[in-house]
Enzyme design. Structure first.
Site, PDB file in Angstrom:
ATOM      1  CE  LYS A 154      10.647  14.766  17.057  1.00 57.41           C
ATOM      2  NZ  LYS A 154      11.948  15.233  17.427  1.00 57.41           N
ATOM      3  CG  ASP A 187      11.496  19.009  15.635  1.00 57.36           C
ATOM      4  OD1 ASP A 187      11.212  20.122  15.650  1.00 57.36           O
ATOM      5  OD2 ASP A 187      11.379  18.339  16.886  1.00 57.36           O
ATOM      6  CE  LYS A 225      10.613  22.032  18.690  1.00 61.39           C
ATOM      7  NZ  LYS A 225      11.215  20.881  18.346  1.00 61.39           N
ATOM      8  CG  ASP A 230      19.125  33.996  14.139  1.00 67.47           C
ATOM      9  OD1 ASP A 230      19.197  35.241  14.096  1.00 67.47           O
ATOM     10  OD2 ASP A 230      19.831  33.280  14.541  1.00 67.47           O
ATOM     11  CB  THR A 270       2.978  19.589  23.720  1.00 68.98           C
ATOM     12  OG1 THR A 270       4.485  18.887  23.242  1.00 68.98           O
ATOM     13  CG2 THR A 270       2.335  19.777  22.373  1.00 68.98           C
ATOM     14  NE  ARG A 324       9.846  11.123  26.411  1.00 68.80           N
ATOM     15  CZ  ARG A 324       9.828  12.317  27.086  1.00 68.80           C
ATOM     16  NH1 ARG A 324      10.405  12.296  28.375  1.00 68.80           N
ATOM     17  NH2 ARG A 324       9.204  13.257  26.623  1.00 68.80           N
TER      18      ARG A 324
END
Length: 232
Positions: free
Chosen positions: A32, A59, A61, A64, A119, A211
């Site tokens: 990603k 990614d 997002k 608009d 999330t 992570r």
């Protein structure tokens, strides 16, 4: 598409990213590329990672007006990415325009998924900050149904909602789920989280893991552990 683990390469530079990917000498993980890396390095980082043979989830997002998103998606589609996303909150008209923009001259396009609720958002934030009083599960399902009605391929949601999305939309409607941590791991800024094994049980099609892999002492071993736990 088969189930898989997507590594969130949330690095600040191409140098860091390539140094990380160089550790995977025998594998080409699905990666990603998010806002941090894309804004730092631009489209060239996408081309560079694609040239190495990786599948890419871009990614960004998008959110608009429909015409702007349509034009932006046309540019992103030309990068030969495999998966892109936008915010379902942008409405069906925006999602339909995005699909139009993604279509390439040869009739192919990347998969398109919609973010339902981040999330990092919990029920308290939903009600107190966004003024949405419905239960978060209900909001996620409504957004997923809107995305399906617009012709999208799936959604980004918590693993906790993956099975409910499948039941509401279809088994073929993809659930791409961040918020995955090993049982002993730190949740960080995530609120709605599970382990890789539980994500599998709950119906996630893809898990996005950052992570716990990228900051591990041995990222390759962490990635392999994640795959073993998620894929079974």
């Amino acid at each position: 598409m088969a189930k898989d683990v997507i590594i969130a390469c949330d690095f600040g530079s191409a140098e860091e990213t390539y140094a990380f990917l160089d550790r995977f000498s025998g594998e080409k993980p699905f990666v990603k590329i998010g806002m941090e890396l894309f804004y730092a390095e631009g489209p060239q980082i996408v081309r560079g990672i694609k040239e190495r043979g990786h599948r890419i989830f871009l990614d960004l997002k998008l959110h608009d007006i429909p015409n702007t998103v349509k034009k932006a998606m046309r540019s992103l589609s030309a990068l030969d990415v495999d998966l892109v996303n936008l915010h379902a909150a942008g409405t069906r008209a925006m999602m339909e325009a995005a699909l139009e923009g993604l279509m390439r001259p040869d009739g192919t396009r990347p998969l398109l998924i919609a973010v339902t609720q981040l999330t990092s958002t919990d029920q308290a934030a939903l009600e107190n900050e966004l003024l949405i009083e419905k239960p978060i599960d209900e909001v996620v399902i409504r957004y997923a149904r809107n995305a399906a009605a617009a012709g999208l391929d799936g959604v980004v949601c918590s693993p906790l909602e993956a099975g409910k999305v499948h039941r509401a939309c279809s088994d073929a409607f993809l659930t791409v789920t961040p918020g995955v941590r090993f049982g002993e791991g730190d949740r960080g800024d995530q609120k709605r989280v599970t382990t890789p094994a539980l994500a599998r049980e709950l119906g996630s099609d893809y898990i996005v893991v950052g992570r716990p892999i990228t900051q591990a002492d041995d990222p390759v071993a962490a990635y392999q552990r994640c795959g073993k736990e998620f894929l079974g």
